[in-house]
Design a protein around this motif. Structure first.
Motif, PDB file in Angstrom:
ATOM      1  N   SER A   1      -6.374   5.690  -2.476  1.00 27.23           N
ATOM      2  CA  SER A   1      -7.311   5.924  -3.724  1.00 27.23           C
ATOM      3  C   SER A   1      -8.730   5.288  -3.542  1.00 27.23           C
ATOM      4  O   SER A   1      -9.483   5.638  -4.542  1.00 27.23           O
ATOM      5  N   SER A   2      -8.772   4.453  -2.894  1.00 24.32           N
ATOM      6  CA  SER A   2      -9.999   3.492  -2.708  1.00 24.32           C
ATOM      7  C   SER A   2     -11.000   4.369  -2.183  1.00 24.32           C
ATOM      8  O   SER A   2     -12.242   3.863  -1.978  1.00 24.32           O
ATOM      9  N   LEU A   3     -10.587   5.582  -1.456  1.00 28.50           N
ATOM     10  CA  LEU A   3     -11.560   6.256  -0.528  1.00 28.50           C
ATOM     11  C   LEU A   3     -12.381   7.480  -1.319  1.00 28.50           C
ATOM     12  O   LEU A   3     -12.905   8.390  -0.723  1.00 28.50           O
ATOM     13  N   GLY A   4     -12.013   7.669  -2.719  1.00 29.78           N
ATOM     14  CA  GLY A   4     -12.413   9.000  -3.314  1.00 29.78           C
ATOM     15  C   GLY A   4     -13.895   9.180  -3.103  1.00 29.78           C
ATOM     16  O   GLY A   4     -14.496   8.410  -3.429  1.00 29.78           O
ATOM     17  N   GLY A   5     -14.290  10.454  -3.048  1.00 24.24           N
ATOM     18  CA  GLY A   5     -15.467  10.799  -2.796  1.00 24.24           C
ATOM     19  C   GLY A   5     -16.407  10.361  -1.766  1.00 24.24           C
ATOM     20  O   GLY A   5     -17.484  10.126  -1.768  1.00 24.24           O
ATOM     21  N   TYR A   6     -15.545   9.765  -0.638  1.00 23.45           N
ATOM     22  CA  TYR A   6     -16.010   9.258   0.342  1.00 23.45           C
ATOM     23  C   TYR A   6     -16.924   8.053  -0.026  1.00 23.45           C
ATOM     24  O   TYR A   6     -17.876   7.637   0.652  1.00 23.45           O
ATOM     25  N   ARG A   7     -16.515   7.411  -0.914  1.00 25.67           N
ATOM     26  CA  ARG A   7     -17.139   5.884  -1.215  1.00 25.67           C
ATOM     27  C   ARG A   7     -15.878   4.907  -1.453  1.00 25.67           C
ATOM     28  O   ARG A   7     -14.975   5.273  -2.173  1.00 25.67           O
ATOM     29  N   LEU A   8     -16.229   3.832  -1.059  1.00 31.42           N
ATOM     30  CA  LEU A   8     -15.081   2.758  -1.023  1.00 31.42           C
ATOM     31  C   LEU A   8     -15.314   2.043  -2.497  1.00 31.42           C
ATOM     32  O   LEU A   8     -16.190   1.686  -2.623  1.00 31.42           O
ATOM     33  N   ASP A   9     -14.219   2.098  -2.919  1.00 31.08           N
ATOM     34  CA  ASP A   9     -14.028   1.506  -4.240  1.00 31.08           C
ATOM     35  C   ASP A   9     -12.809   0.345  -4.217  1.00 31.08           C
ATOM     36  O   ASP A   9     -11.732   0.543  -4.403  1.00 31.08           O
ATOM     37  N   LEU A  10     -13.361  -0.906  -3.918  1.00 29.28           N
ATOM     38  CA  LEU A  10     -12.483  -2.229  -3.749  1.00 29.28           C
ATOM     39  C   LEU A  10     -11.844  -2.499  -4.911  1.00 29.28           C
ATOM     40  O   LEU A  10     -10.780  -3.089  -4.962  1.00 29.28           O
ATOM     41  N   THR A  11     -12.096  -1.778  -6.051  1.00 30.33           N
ATOM     42  CA  THR A  11     -11.276  -2.239  -7.446  1.00 30.33           C
ATOM     43  C   THR A  11     -10.134  -1.616  -7.391  1.00 30.33           C
ATOM     44  O   THR A  11      -9.229  -2.075  -8.451  1.00 30.33           O
ATOM     45  N   LYS A  12      -9.806  -0.746  -6.632  1.00 27.87           N
ATOM     46  CA  LYS A  12      -8.513   0.260  -6.337  1.00 27.87           C
ATOM     47  C   LYS A  12      -7.639  -0.581  -5.521  1.00 27.87           C
ATOM     48  O   LYS A  12      -6.801   0.163  -5.054  1.00 27.87           O
ATOM     49  N   CYS A  13      -8.356  -1.419  -4.952  1.00 27.35           N
ATOM     50  CA  CYS A  13      -7.154  -2.211  -3.958  1.00 27.35           C
ATOM     51  C   CYS A  13      -5.773  -2.637  -4.666  1.00 27.35           C
ATOM     52  O   CYS A  13      -5.777  -3.243  -5.803  1.00 27.35           O
ATOM     53  N   LEU A  14      -4.710  -2.620  -3.975  1.00 21.02           N
ATOM     54  CA  LEU A  14      -3.588  -3.563  -4.278  1.00 21.02           C
ATOM     55  C   LEU A  14      -3.399  -4.719  -3.251  1.00 21.02           C
ATOM     56  O   LEU A  14      -4.386  -4.955  -2.615  1.00 21.02           O
ATOM     57  N   TYR A  15      -2.193  -5.536  -3.524  1.00 25.09           N
ATOM     58  CA  TYR A  15      -2.068  -6.838  -2.998  1.00 25.09           C
ATOM     59  C   TYR A  15      -0.499  -6.870  -2.334  1.00 25.09           C
ATOM     60  O   TYR A  15       0.295  -6.421  -2.824  1.00 25.09           O
TER      61      TYR A  15
END
Length: 215
Positions: free
Chosen positions: A48-62
């Motif tokens: 889910s962090s790769l949506g729209g070919y853009r990296l969104d690190l707020t969607k990381c899990l741990y």
């Protein structure tokens, strides 16, 4: 944006090799372990962090109970991350990691690649967004249900890729396409703001009409 990506294909489609020609690290799947939203563990980049070919690190899990991972599973600056499994239209989503954080890994449904010095990682990402690459990836994406579709390493490394594109040409394409991306992002932002404004206006008008009727 699609017109520009079509043009990218048209320029190079007569001399295509395969993606494997420019890889120094072939696609490697991420580690598999339990994850949660608790930031006590190591950050894990999710599909889910790769949506729209853009990296969104707020969607990381741990990683649960995972404080560190080996060098082979750590994401490094200029690594390409590509979704190998998810819904059909999400397989093949690709981003370039910018090195924002150290000690970060990636989920099992992603694959990590590294390219040779002959190509710019950002150019490879943009090519993987193009119609020729997307058509190849979707043609080789398979699964037992619409919700779970996957592509394997062999099919991915055979993705058509242009031969002998100079670094200067790659740089011009990256600058041109990123400029278009920025324009699209700006327009989308304006549309979202107008939508919110219209919703608020509608609520205000309804509230005013209700008050006037009650009075």
């Amino acid at each position: 944006m699609q017109a520009a990506l079509h043009r990218l294909n048209e320029v190079y489609e007569k001399d295509l090799g395969v993606l494997d020609d420019v890889l120094k690290l072939r696609p490697r799947s991420g580690p598999s372990f339990p994850c949660s939203k608790d930031p006590a563990g190591i950050p894990v980049i999710m599909p889910s962090s790769l949506g729209g070919y853009r990296l969104d690190l707020t969607k990381c899990l741990y990683g649960v109970g995972i404080k560190d991972v080996g060098d082979k599973d750590q994401v490094c600056h200029d690594d390409l991350l590509i979704s190998r499994g998810n819904k059909r239209d999400q397989v093949g989503l690709c981003v370039v990691y910018d090195g924002t954080a150290d000690n970060i890994t990636y989920a099992n449904l992603l694959m990590r690649m590294q390219v040779t010095a002959a190509v710019m990682p950002e150019f490879v990402k943009l090519w993987l967004m193009s119609p020729i690459a997307v058509a190849h990836i979707r043609r080789h994406t398979k699964g037992t249900s619409p919700a779970i579709q996957k592509i394997n390493q062999g099919a991915l490394i055979r993705t058509p890729f242009p031969r002998d594109v100079s670094m200067d040409q790659q740089g011009r394409w990256v600058a041109h396409l990123n400029y278009i991306f920025a324009g699209v992002d700006h327009l989308e932002g304006c549309i979202r703001e107008q939508y919110i404004w219209l919703e608020q206006l509608q609520e205000s008008l309804l509230l005013a009409a209700f008050r006037e009727r009650v009075a």
